[in-house]
Design a protein around this motif. Sequence first.
Motif, short mmCIF file in Angstrom:
data_model
loop_
_atom_site.label_atom_id
_atom_site.label_comp_id
_atom_site.label_asym_id
_atom_site.label_seq_id
_atom_site.Cartn_x
_atom_site.Cartn_y
_atom_site.Cartn_z
N LEU A 180 0.95 -1.08 0.15
CA LEU A 180 0.29 -0.28 0.45
C LEU A 180 1.46 1.44 -0.08
O LEU A 180 0.86 2.72 -0.62
CB LEU A 180 -0.60 0.20 1.24
CG LEU A 180 -1.96 -1.43 1.31
CD1 LEU A 180 -2.66 -1.17 2.38
CD2 LEU A 180 -3.18 -0.95 0.26
N LEU A 181 2.32 1.07 0.35
CA LEU A 181 3.30 1.97 0.49
C LEU A 181 3.71 2.97 -0.72
O LEU A 181 4.45 3.52 -0.43
CB LEU A 181 3.48 2.54 2.33
CG LEU A 181 2.38 2.52 3.75
CD1 LEU A 181 3.81 2.44 5.01
CD2 LEU A 181 1.50 3.70 3.30
N ASN A 182 4.58 1.46 -0.52
CA ASN A 182 5.27 1.46 -1.86
C ASN A 182 4.78 2.51 -3.18
O ASN A 182 4.18 2.63 -3.62
CB ASN A 182 5.64 -0.04 -2.41
CG ASN A 182 6.48 0.00 -3.99
OD1 ASN A 182 7.41 0.66 -3.35
ND2 ASN A 182 6.40 -0.53 -5.12
N GLY A 183 5.72 4.06 -2.70
CA GLY A 183 6.11 4.34 -4.02
C GLY A 183 5.06 5.59 -4.19
O GLY A 183 5.04 6.68 -4.82
N LEU A 184 4.43 5.27 -2.74
CA LEU A 184 3.51 7.14 -2.41
C LEU A 184 4.04 8.08 -2.07
O LEU A 184 4.22 9.36 -2.45
CB LEU A 184 3.57 6.61 -0.98
CG LEU A 184 1.84 5.83 -1.27
CD1 LEU A 184 1.08 5.75 -0.06
CD2 LEU A 184 0.95 6.05 -2.14
N SER A 185 6.08 7.58 -1.62
CA SER A 185 7.05 8.90 -1.50
C SER A 185 8.35 8.52 -1.96
O SER A 185 8.17 7.45 -2.61
CB SER A 185 7.29 9.29 -0.28
OG SER A 185 8.03 9.50 -0.29
#
Length: 303
Positions: A180-185
């Motif tokens: 879910l968090l991969n690539g959000l930043s």
Amino acid sequence: MRILQQTSINFMGTRKIWYSVSGLVILAGIIGMVVRGVSFGIDFLGGSEVLVRFQNAPSISDVRSAVQNAGFQSSEIKSFGTPYDILIRTPDQGQGTATLDAIRAQLKSSFPDNPFTILKEDKIGPKIGAELRTNAVYAIVSALLIIMIYIGFRFQFIYGLAGVIALFHDVLTTLGIIVLLNGLSPHLNLEIDQNIMAAFLTLVGFSINDTVVVFDRIRENLKIHKSEDLTTIMNRSVNETLSRTIITNGTVFMVLLVLVLFGGEVNRGFAFTFFIGTILGTYSSIYVASALVLDFTERKSKK
């Protein structure tokens, strides 16, 4: 040294609520894996990968055009930690270093006024990548089985089964959060590679250690407080080990937080995965492993 003195928190009284919370988090992770997909690194996919550091931050679209002009149309281009670091990945492998040399030459031609250095070059064959994926799964499953057998012999079978379910909960929930968090930043490049698989295996060993400490205290209190019901003994045992848990896991949290913030891109995936996993491992020792033992024992005694 004790941080908390004589706490009397009713952990087991709220276990059904935390069952629901765990279920919702796992469900969200599974939906994320289905919708977004699990992003594997070159270790498991195979192909060629180049990590480039430019003197001046380039445009991703310009880098993509340069790589396509080199003949690699299906390449993946993205920033890696900072705007100056660009990760270039292509499924093409070529003969020897032909692919990597072609990318390097095209970048020099396309960015004559923006010098760059190659930080990392990798090339993995598809067969090796498939073998690494399979071996990684075997490693985690084998670790879970061995731990279940060990805990079953040391305590009872239900303790071993509950401990492994808690570990499976930790790994699956951590994986879902990573997806879910991969690539959000730009600072969260959480592709599944060998570093993250190492974090999962480390998490399995670290999490079961906390669970064993709680189980051991439960066994001691069952012998000492024979007149008390199991729920009271469970709560007593968790409260008695709470100070130790905070001290031990708290120091690990601080070290991992420093690695996440200042450890660089190479270590960030491992540190972030282990950081999330240790939080979940501390939680699952109480609200998954111990709670499952309590529910199973109570259900068995009613029959």
